[in-house]
Design a protein around this motif. Structure first.
Motif, PDB file in Angstrom:
ATOM      1  N   ASP A 139       0.830  -1.213   0.000  1.00  9.08           N
ATOM      2  CA  ASP A 139       0.000   0.000   0.000  1.00  9.08           C
ATOM      3  C   ASP A 139       0.864   1.261   0.000  1.00  9.08           C
ATOM      4  OD1 ASP A 139      -2.392  -1.359  -0.091  1.00  9.08           O
ATOM      5  OD2 ASP A 139      -2.781  -1.229   2.071  1.00  9.08           O
ATOM      6  N   ILE A 140       1.846   1.308   0.879  1.00 16.04           N
ATOM      7  CA  ILE A 140       2.659   2.522   0.990  1.00 16.04           C
ATOM      8  C   ILE A 140       3.462   2.767  -0.284  1.00 16.04           C
ATOM      9  CG2 ILE A 140       4.562   3.611   2.232  1.00 16.04           C
ATOM     10  CD1 ILE A 140       1.791   3.609   3.661  1.00 16.04           C
ATOM     11  N   ASN A 141       3.997   1.724  -0.890  1.00 12.55           N
ATOM     12  CA  ASN A 141       4.750   1.920  -2.136  1.00 12.55           C
ATOM     13  C   ASN A 141       3.840   2.349  -3.279  1.00 12.55           C
ATOM     14  OD1 ASN A 141       7.616   1.344  -1.647  1.00 12.55           O
ATOM     15  ND2 ASN A 141       6.887  -0.654  -0.987  1.00 12.55           N
ATOM     16  N   ARG A 142       2.573   2.000  -3.218  1.00 11.74           N
ATOM     17  CA  ARG A 142       1.623   2.458  -4.233  1.00 11.74           C
ATOM     18  C   ARG A 142       1.288   3.935  -4.039  1.00 11.74           C
ATOM     19  NH1 ARG A 142      -2.320  -0.758  -3.042  1.00 11.74           N
ATOM     20  NH2 ARG A 142      -1.404  -2.460  -4.244  1.00 11.74           N
ATOM     21  N   TYR A 143       1.103   4.355  -2.798  1.00 14.47           N
ATOM     22  CA  TYR A 143       0.697   5.733  -2.529  1.00 14.47           C
ATOM     23  C   TYR A 143       1.872   6.708  -2.502  1.00 14.47           C
ATOM     24  CZ  TYR A 143      -3.214   2.982  -0.693  1.00 14.47           C
ATOM     25  OH  TYR A 143      -4.215   2.068  -0.533  1.00 14.47           O
ATOM     26  N   PHE A 144       3.028   6.218  -2.114  1.00 14.61           N
ATOM     27  CA  PHE A 144       4.217   7.065  -1.993  1.00 14.61           C
ATOM     28  C   PHE A 144       5.354   6.421  -2.799  1.00 14.61           C
ATOM     29  CE2 PHE A 144       1.586   7.680   1.706  1.00 14.61           C
ATOM     30  CZ  PHE A 144       1.601   9.050   1.913  1.00 14.61           C
ATOM     31  N   PHE A 155       9.939   1.361   0.076  1.00 18.10           N
ATOM     32  CA  PHE A 155       9.607   1.208   1.488  1.00 18.10           C
ATOM     33  C   PHE A 155       9.327  -0.258   1.843  1.00 18.10           C
ATOM     34  CE2 PHE A 155       6.232   0.940   4.728  1.00 18.10           C
ATOM     35  CZ  PHE A 155       6.886   1.535   5.793  1.00 18.10           C
ATOM     36  N   THR A 156       9.767  -0.657   3.039  1.00 14.87           N
ATOM     37  CA  THR A 156       9.434  -1.963   3.602  1.00 14.87           C
ATOM     38  C   THR A 156       8.932  -1.760   5.028  1.00 14.87           C
ATOM     39  OG1 THR A 156      11.119  -3.082   2.271  1.00 14.87           O
ATOM     40  CG2 THR A 156      10.274  -4.256   4.188  1.00 14.87           C
ATOM     41  N   ALA A 157       7.715  -2.186   5.296  1.00 19.87           N
ATOM     42  CA  ALA A 157       7.127  -2.013   6.629  1.00 19.87           C
ATOM     43  C   ALA A 157       7.755  -2.983   7.614  1.00 19.87           C
ATOM     44  CB  ALA A 157       5.618  -2.230   6.568  1.00 19.87           C
ATOM     45  N   SER A 158       8.085  -2.488   8.803  1.00 22.90           N
ATOM     46  CA  SER A 158       8.618  -3.352   9.863  1.00 22.90           C
ATOM     47  C   SER A 158       7.686  -3.395  11.073  1.00 22.90           C
ATOM     48  CB  SER A 158      10.002  -2.870  10.302  1.00 22.90           C
ATOM     49  OG  SER A 158       9.941  -1.525  10.781  1.00 22.90           O
ATOM     50  N   TRP A 159       6.691  -2.490  11.101  1.00 25.18           N
ATOM     51  CA  TRP A 159       5.756  -2.422  12.233  1.00 25.18           C
ATOM     52  C   TRP A 159       4.447  -1.808  11.774  1.00 25.18           C
ATOM     53  CZ3 TRP A 159       3.726   2.077  14.571  1.00 25.18           C
ATOM     54  CH2 TRP A 159       3.031   1.894  15.773  1.00 25.18           C
ATOM     55  N   VAL A 160       3.338  -2.398  12.203  1.00 27.61           N
ATOM     56  CA  VAL A 160       2.002  -1.884  11.873  1.00 27.61           C
ATOM     57  C   VAL A 160       1.144  -1.933  13.141  1.00 27.61           C
ATOM     58  CG1 VAL A 160      -0.103  -2.214  10.514  1.00 27.61           C
ATOM     59  CG2 VAL A 160       2.131  -2.639   9.465  1.00 27.61           C
ATOM     60  N   PHE A 161       0.437  -0.843  13.393  1.00 34.72           N
ATOM     61  CA  PHE A 161      -0.514  -0.771  14.513  1.00 34.72           C
ATOM     62  C   PHE A 161      -1.879  -0.439  13.932  1.00 34.72           C
ATOM     63  CE2 PHE A 161      -2.905   1.457  17.766  1.00 34.72           C
ATOM     64  CZ  PHE A 161      -2.671   0.721  18.918  1.00 34.72           C
ATOM     65  N   VAL A 162      -2.868  -1.273  14.211  1.00 31.82           N
ATOM     66  CA  VAL A 162      -4.208  -1.104  13.651  1.00 31.82           C
ATOM     67  C   VAL A 162      -5.199  -0.863  14.781  1.00 31.82           C
ATOM     68  CG1 VAL A 162      -6.038  -2.099  12.225  1.00 31.82           C
ATOM     69  CG2 VAL A 162      -3.636  -2.643  11.735  1.00 31.82           C
ATOM     70  N   ARG A 185     -10.150   6.093   1.863  1.00 39.29           N
ATOM     71  CA  ARG A 185      -8.835   6.042   2.507  1.00 39.29           C
ATOM     72  C   ARG A 185      -8.081   7.354   2.349  1.00 39.29           C
ATOM     73  NH1 ARG A 185      -5.145   0.917   1.705  1.00 39.29           N
ATOM     74  NH2 ARG A 185      -6.510   0.293   3.423  1.00 39.29           N
ATOM     75  N   TRP A 186      -7.451   7.795   3.446  1.00 38.25           N
ATOM     76  CA  TRP A 186      -6.544   8.939   3.447  1.00 38.25           C
ATOM     77  C   TRP A 186      -5.193   8.457   3.958  1.00 38.25           C
ATOM     78  CZ3 TRP A 186      -7.723  14.140   2.189  1.00 38.25           C
ATOM     79  CH2 TRP A 186      -9.034  14.326   1.756  1.00 38.25           C
ATOM     80  N   ALA A 187      -4.132   8.879   3.282  1.00 38.81           N
ATOM     81  CA  ALA A 187      -2.790   8.428   3.637  1.00 38.81           C
ATOM     82  C   ALA A 187      -1.871   9.622   3.839  1.00 38.81           C
ATOM     83  CB  ALA A 187      -2.232   7.517   2.546  1.00 38.81           C
ATOM     84  N   PHE A 188      -1.030   9.558   4.877  1.00 42.17           N
ATOM     85  CA  PHE A 188      -0.151  10.677   5.212  1.00 42.17           C
ATOM     86  C   PHE A 188       1.246  10.165   5.566  1.00 42.17           C
ATOM     87  CE2 PHE A 188      -4.479  11.622   6.638  1.00 42.17           C
ATOM     88  CZ  PHE A 188      -4.753  12.758   5.886  1.00 42.17           C
ATOM     89  N   LEU A 189       2.241  10.872   5.065  1.00 46.56           N
ATOM     90  CA  LEU A 189       3.630  10.671   5.475  1.00 46.56           C
ATOM     91  C   LEU A 189       3.896  11.626   6.633  1.00 46.56           C
ATOM     92  CD1 LEU A 189       6.538   9.587   4.960  1.00 46.56           C
ATOM     93  CD2 LEU A 189       6.798  11.417   3.282  1.00 46.56           C
ATOM     94  N   ASN A 235      -2.323  12.261  -6.888  1.00 45.88           N
ATOM     95  CA  ASN A 235      -2.231  11.145  -5.954  1.00 45.88           C
ATOM     96  C   ASN A 235      -0.814  10.878  -5.459  1.00 45.88           C
ATOM     97  OD1 ASN A 235      -5.039  10.613  -6.220  1.00 45.88           O
ATOM     98  ND2 ASN A 235      -4.629   9.524  -8.132  1.00 45.88           N
ATOM     99  N   VAL A 236       0.017  11.914  -5.427  1.00 48.98           N
ATOM    100  CA  VAL A 236       1.342  11.852  -4.820  1.00 48.98           C
ATOM    101  C   VAL A 236       1.386  12.961  -3.775  1.00 48.98           C
ATOM    102  CG1 VAL A 236       3.833  12.019  -5.171  1.00 48.98           C
ATOM    103  CG2 VAL A 236       2.402  10.942  -6.919  1.00 48.98           C
ATOM    104  N   PRO A 237       1.182  12.664  -2.497  1.00 47.20           N
ATOM    105  CA  PRO A 237       1.101  13.724  -1.496  1.00 47.20           C
ATOM    106  C   PRO A 237       2.282  14.684  -1.564  1.00 47.20           C
ATOM    107  CG  PRO A 237       0.426  11.649  -0.535  1.00 47.20           C
ATOM    108  CD  PRO A 237       0.936  11.330  -1.911  1.00 47.20           C
TER     109      PRO A 237
END
Length: 408
Positions: free
Chosen positions: A21-26, A31-38, A127-131, A338-340
């Motif tokens: 998801d992050i590589n698609r939006y940004f 990027f490689t995710a190492s931690w996710v909190f939902v 969906r809204w995505a923010f860096l 679509n590129v913040p």
């Protein structure tokens, strides 16, 4: 009523999905995710409770996802069904002293929040995505700070000397062989400008102007204003990829790129502020484009303006939210591609007073704005940019007719 859930992940399929998801939006970060909190609010009822029927309160479903890895941090906000409520509401983020914040559209009025599941800033409905790791937004910037850059002198209200262009730049039908990079955040073609109070677009002036962020900047106190031209190499490859991504249905090859950067420049007279943005001119064959890239933008009490204007304002655009210095920190989260942090425009074709054909377009728009009002004209300009992106000629004119629905 309803359920509240939260869970952390350090491995498994959730991290794989977050990485995708992050590589698609940004893009362009690897990027490689190492931690996710939902955290999930599942059919949670609001405070609009009927004491005689506790099951009648409006229910809301949404989710906040925190993602990190490799020095980057992101937030996803996902919206399901959100019932209309009368209680105060807010959606977005805020920071200490509000140095960075963002308010999602429709999120300040309980009557409009059912629309949240249809809104987005990354082309994924709901969906809204923010860096959100400070200082990382310039990852979208083109290269700057290199040995080949030319720096503007640290002069209040100063400018570059005349810059001969290595390739002509076509700007709404006018072909320019030179340009000026002005310290106060804008580019001009015929002469330099020391103007630190921006004209309000449309200004109906006799000049073409490109405003990355036109305001009272001061590179004497802090920051660097620089520029660089390219006619070969990796920057042209990047520009070619970007334009073909942002403007589909074009087979474009960049032959020239001009990069102007305002890096951590202060406002006058507040020497502690830092503002970073970039204007990139790209051309090839008979096509011309502008990219405006935004990093960390400090708030200011000065008048501000971002966009472009042309001779007699036949063509102009104001980036939404860019005319109020209290809100401009949001620029690094806004976009029309679509590129913040990035705004992209095709600018080669000029205005034409002769109408060769008329296209009828009927669109149903759910909006809290009256698009026929003058102050909302920038929204029409954004619609025009979208139509041009998908093949309509650049000299189209939008005329809006207000229709009132009458119940028989």
């Amino acid at each position: 009523m309803g359920k509240y859930w939260y869970q952390q992940y350090t491995n498994g399929s959730v991290l794989t999905r977050a990485t995708q998801d992050i590589n698609r939006y940004f893009p362009q970060r690897g990027f490689t995710a190492s931690w996710v909190f939902v955290a999930t609010w599942d059919y949670v009822q609001s405070g609009d409770i009927n004491v005689f029927n506790l099951h009648s309160a409006p229910a809301i479903t949404f989710q906040v996802v925190l993602i990190s890895g490799g020095g980057f941090s992101f937030i996803l906000m996902n919206y399901g069904d959100c019932a209309e409520i009368s209680s105060p509401v807010e959606a977005g983020f805020d920071t200490i002293n509000s140095t960075d914040y963002y308010l999602i559209h429709y999120a300040s009025n309980g009557s409009y929040i059912p629309n949240l599941k249809n809104t987005t800033n990354v082309n994924v409905t709901g969906r809204w995505a923010f860096l959100v790791n400070r200082g990382s937004a310039p990852e979208i910037f083109y290269p700057f700070g290199l040995s080949g850059d030319t720096r503007n002198a640290a002069v209040d209200d100063g400018s570059s000397s005349v810059i001969p262009l290595l390739s002509p730049f076509l700007f709404f039908g006018r072909r320019y062989q030179q340009i000026y990079v002005n310290n106060n955040g804008h580019l001009t073609f015929n002469q330099s400008s020391s103007q630190f109070v921006p004209f309000s677009f449309p200004a109906y002036e006799g000049q073409d102007i490109i405003a990355g962020l036109w305001t009272n900047l001061d590179n004497r106190a802090r920051g660097v204003v620089s520029y660089h031209q390219y006619t070969n190499g990796s920057v042209l490859t990047c520009a070619t990829l970007d334009i073909n991504n942002h403007f589909p249905n074009l087979t474009f090859n960049a032959s020239w790129v001009f990069v102007a950067t305002w890096d951590k420049v202060a406002y006058f007279p507040n020497t502690s502020t830092e503002t970073s943005f970039q204007v990139v001119l790209i051309s090839g064959s008979n096509f011309s484009f502008i990219l405006m890239n935004y990093g960390d933008i400090a708030v200011t009490g000065h008048p501000v303006e971002a966009g472009y204007d042309t001779v007699n304002s036949f063509d102009y655009f104001v980036i939404p939210g860019s005319i109020n210095g209290s809100f401009i920190s949001n620029l690094k989260n806004s976009s029309n591609v679509n590129v913040p942090g990035r705004w992209a425009f095709r600018v080669d074709s000029g205005h034409s007073t002769s109408k060769k054909y008329v296209i009828g377009l009927r669109v149903r728009i759910s909006s809290v704005f009256d698009l026929t009002q003058y102050e909302n004209i920038a929204i029409l300009q954004q619609i025009k940019q979208e139509l041009v992106k998908y093949g309509l000629p650049r000299n189209i004119e939008l005329k809006l007719r207000k229709v009132q629905k009458i119940t028989p």
